[in-house]
Design a protein around this motif. Structure first.
Motif, PDB file in Angstrom:
ATOM      1  N   GLU A  35       0.743  -1.346  -0.015  1.00 30.24           N
ATOM      2  CA  GLU A  35       0.207   0.043   0.007  1.00 30.24           C
ATOM      3  C   GLU A  35       0.889   1.239  -0.020  1.00 30.24           C
ATOM      4  OE1 GLU A  35      -2.745  -0.249   3.294  1.00 30.24           O
ATOM      5  OE2 GLU A  35      -3.842  -1.965   2.346  1.00 30.24           O
ATOM      6  N   CYS A  36       2.268   1.098   0.538  1.00 25.86           N
ATOM      7  CA  CYS A  36       2.849   2.451   0.836  1.00 25.86           C
ATOM      8  C   CYS A  36       4.128   2.522  -0.159  1.00 25.86           C
ATOM      9  CB  CYS A  36       2.989   2.601   2.115  1.00 25.86           C
ATOM     10  SG  CYS A  36       1.959   2.786   3.253  1.00 25.86           S
ATOM     11  N   CYS A  37       4.748   1.589  -0.407  1.00 29.03           N
ATOM     12  CA  CYS A  37       6.092   1.185  -1.122  1.00 29.03           C
ATOM     13  C   CYS A  37       5.971   1.289  -2.381  1.00 29.03           C
ATOM     14  CB  CYS A  37       6.917   0.145  -0.457  1.00 29.03           C
ATOM     15  SG  CYS A  37       7.225   0.470   1.258  1.00 29.03           S
ATOM     16  N   VAL A  38       6.780   1.972  -3.381  1.00 28.38           N
ATOM     17  CA  VAL A  38       6.674   2.160  -4.715  1.00 28.38           C
ATOM     18  C   VAL A  38       8.002   1.536  -5.136  1.00 28.38           C
ATOM     19  CG1 VAL A  38       5.123   3.885  -4.792  1.00 28.38           C
ATOM     20  CG2 VAL A  38       7.531   4.328  -4.952  1.00 28.38           C
ATOM     21  N   HIS A  39       8.232   1.262  -6.415  1.00 27.06           N
ATOM     22  CA  HIS A  39       9.577   0.945  -7.050  1.00 27.06           C
ATOM     23  C   HIS A  39      10.338   2.099  -7.246  1.00 27.06           C
ATOM     24  CE1 HIS A  39       8.680  -3.290  -8.527  1.00 27.06           C
ATOM     25  NE2 HIS A  39       7.329  -2.939  -8.606  1.00 27.06           N
ATOM     26  N   PRO A  40      11.524   2.085  -6.841  1.00 27.49           N
ATOM     27  CA  PRO A  40      12.459   3.414  -6.740  1.00 27.49           C
ATOM     28  C   PRO A  40      13.122   3.360  -8.102  1.00 27.49           C
ATOM     29  CG  PRO A  40      13.473   1.480  -5.430  1.00 27.49           C
ATOM     30  CD  PRO A  40      12.032   1.000  -5.990  1.00 27.49           C
ATOM     31  N   ASP A  41      13.156   2.581  -8.913  1.00 27.19           N
ATOM     32  CA  ASP A  41      13.580   2.785 -10.132  1.00 27.19           C
ATOM     33  C   ASP A  41      13.458   1.728 -11.378  1.00 27.19           C
ATOM     34  OD1 ASP A  41      15.022   0.553  -9.453  1.00 27.19           O
ATOM     35  OD2 ASP A  41      17.164   0.942  -9.626  1.00 27.19           O
ATOM     36  N   GLU A 117      30.175   0.315   0.894  1.00 28.52           N
ATOM     37  CA  GLU A 117      29.327   1.784   0.975  1.00 28.52           C
ATOM     38  C   GLU A 117      28.412   1.798  -0.311  1.00 28.52           C
ATOM     39  OE1 GLU A 117      31.395   5.595   1.457  1.00 28.52           O
ATOM     40  OE2 GLU A 117      32.904   4.623   2.542  1.00 28.52           O
ATOM     41  N   GLU A 118      28.758   1.156  -1.256  1.00 35.06           N
ATOM     42  CA  GLU A 118      27.942   0.928  -2.545  1.00 35.06           C
ATOM     43  C   GLU A 118      26.591   0.338  -1.942  1.00 35.06           C
ATOM     44  OE1 GLU A 118      27.775  -0.811  -6.965  1.00 35.06           O
ATOM     45  OE2 GLU A 118      29.769  -0.727  -5.769  1.00 35.06           O
ATOM     46  N   GLN A 119      26.793  -0.712  -1.451  1.00 33.29           N
ATOM     47  CA  GLN A 119      25.459  -1.407  -1.092  1.00 33.29           C
ATOM     48  C   GLN A 119      24.387  -0.727   0.069  1.00 33.29           C
ATOM     49  OE1 GLN A 119      24.587  -4.123  -2.768  1.00 33.29           O
ATOM     50  NE2 GLN A 119      22.514  -4.015  -1.608  1.00 33.29           N
ATOM     51  N   ALA A 120      25.064   0.101   1.053  1.00 31.81           N
ATOM     52  CA  ALA A 120      24.590   0.846   2.037  1.00 31.81           C
ATOM     53  C   ALA A 120      23.660   1.954   1.347  1.00 31.81           C
ATOM     54  CB  ALA A 120      25.372   1.375   3.185  1.00 31.81           C
ATOM     55  N   ASP A 121      24.553   2.559   0.317  1.00 29.53           N
ATOM     56  CA  ASP A 121      23.839   3.562  -0.480  1.00 29.53           C
ATOM     57  C   ASP A 121      22.748   3.306  -1.284  1.00 29.53           C
ATOM     58  OD1 ASP A 121      25.642   5.602   0.393  1.00 29.53           O
ATOM     59  OD2 ASP A 121      26.986   5.417  -1.325  1.00 29.53           O
ATOM     60  N   LEU A 122      22.700   2.018  -1.754  1.00 26.73           N
ATOM     61  CA  LEU A 122      21.710   1.551  -2.496  1.00 26.73           C
ATOM     62  C   LEU A 122      20.336   1.241  -1.602  1.00 26.73           C
ATOM     63  CD1 LEU A 122      22.818  -1.339  -4.935  1.00 26.73           C
ATOM     64  CD2 LEU A 122      21.697   0.858  -5.545  1.00 26.73           C
ATOM     65  N   VAL A 123      20.589   0.684  -0.395  1.00 23.39           N
ATOM     66  CA  VAL A 123      19.658   0.418   0.451  1.00 23.39           C
ATOM     67  C   VAL A 123      18.818   1.813   0.812  1.00 23.39           C
ATOM     68  CG1 VAL A 123      18.821  -0.386   2.853  1.00 23.39           C
ATOM     69  CG2 VAL A 123      20.297  -1.945   1.326  1.00 23.39           C
ATOM     70  N   PHE A 124      19.752   2.576   1.433  1.00 22.92           N
ATOM     71  CA  PHE A 124      19.211   3.811   1.989  1.00 22.92           C
ATOM     72  C   PHE A 124      18.755   4.815   0.799  1.00 22.92           C
ATOM     73  CE2 PHE A 124      19.550   8.665   2.728  1.00 22.92           C
ATOM     74  CZ  PHE A 124      18.948   8.503   4.121  1.00 22.92           C
ATOM     75  N   GLY A 125      19.159   4.706  -0.347  1.00 25.38           N
ATOM     76  CA  GLY A 125      18.873   5.447  -1.547  1.00 25.38           C
ATOM     77  C   GLY A 125      17.362   5.074  -1.928  1.00 25.38           C
ATOM     78  N   TYR A 126      17.162   3.966  -1.976  1.00 24.75           N
ATOM     79  CA  TYR A 126      15.919   3.326  -2.369  1.00 24.75           C
ATOM     80  C   TYR A 126      14.875   3.659  -1.335  1.00 24.75           C
ATOM     81  CZ  TYR A 126      18.000   0.160  -6.305  1.00 24.75           C
ATOM     82  OH  TYR A 126      18.276  -0.227  -7.270  1.00 24.75           O
ATOM     83  N   ALA A 127      15.249   3.612  -0.117  1.00 21.53           N
ATOM     84  CA  ALA A 127      14.221   3.903   0.886  1.00 21.53           C
ATOM     85  C   ALA A 127      14.067   5.506   0.515  1.00 21.53           C
ATOM     86  CB  ALA A 127      14.707   3.631   2.051  1.00 21.53           C
ATOM     87  N   ARG A 128      15.213   6.146   0.445  1.00 24.84           N
ATOM     88  CA  ARG A 128      14.782   7.826   0.380  1.00 24.84           C
ATOM     89  C   ARG A 128      13.838   8.054  -0.862  1.00 24.84           C
ATOM     90  NH1 ARG A 128      19.966  10.319  -0.102  1.00 24.84           N
ATOM     91  NH2 ARG A 128      19.627   9.875  -2.420  1.00 24.84           N
ATOM     92  N   ARG A 129      14.054   7.241  -1.787  1.00 25.18           N
ATOM     93  CA  ARG A 129      13.540   7.455  -3.224  1.00 25.18           C
ATOM     94  C   ARG A 129      12.164   7.243  -3.183  1.00 25.18           C
ATOM     95  NH1 ARG A 129      12.978  10.710  -7.218  1.00 25.18           N
ATOM     96  NH2 ARG A 129      12.782   9.701  -9.188  1.00 25.18           N
TER      97      ARG A 129
END
Length: 161
Positions: A35-41, A117-129
């Motif tokens: 209901e709340c989450c969307v595809h980030p890319d 760092e790349e994987q942490a960026d992906l997880v956080f970046g997807y959540a932010r997006r």
């Protein structure tokens, strides 16, 4: 860990005889994600996430509630899947958002940490997006470069490490 809520419903496990009935908070998690989450890319960017049956089954199992204590049975999970199966999006970003926003923890600090760092960026970046693209998440979150805050929930945040 939190106590079980009225949301914990029974689910039948069909892995081998005999079938077991277990209480789970997984239905609540699945409902939040769909209901709340969307595809980030990718080609489905901005569209609601629809979980595959195997993802639902795994979430129902991961969020089982111990009937004796009323707490979730598992505090850790090791999930091994091939590429492009939703590990980062569903089992990383969506669950991070769930734990920060919906879970009954009083002041949750959810960290996006990984072996690189790349994987942490992906997880956080997807959540932010997701917070930027989802109307439901826009109402309850404020997304910054390295932190996502939850409105009306003091101390609740997701932080990238």
């Amino acid at each position: 860990m939190t106590t079980a809520t009225a949301e914990a419903r029974p689910v039948v496990r069909r892995r081998g005889p005999p079938a077991e009935v277990r209480r789970t908070q997984g239905f609540r998690v699945i409902r939040f994600i769909e209901e709340c989450c969307v595809h980030p890319d990718g080609p489905l960017i901005g569209r609601p996430i629809r979980l595959e049956p195997w993802q639902k089954r795994d979430l129902l199992a991961l969020f089982e509630v111990d009937p004796a204590t009323g707490l979730r049975r598992y505090s850790e999970a090791l999930i091994g899947l091939p590429k492009k199966q939703g590990k980062t999006t569903v089992f990383g970003s969506c669950l991070a958002l769930y734990f920060a926003i919906v879970d009954d923890e009083p002041s949750p600090l959810v960290t996006a940490a990984a072996t690189s760092e790349e994987q942490a960026d992906l997880v956080f970046g997807y959540a932010r997006r997701m917070c930027e693209l989802s109307p439901a998440l826009q109402k309850v979150t404020v997304a910054y470069t390295d932190e996502i805050l939850v409105r009306d929930h003091p101390g609740a945040r997701i932080k990238r490490l």
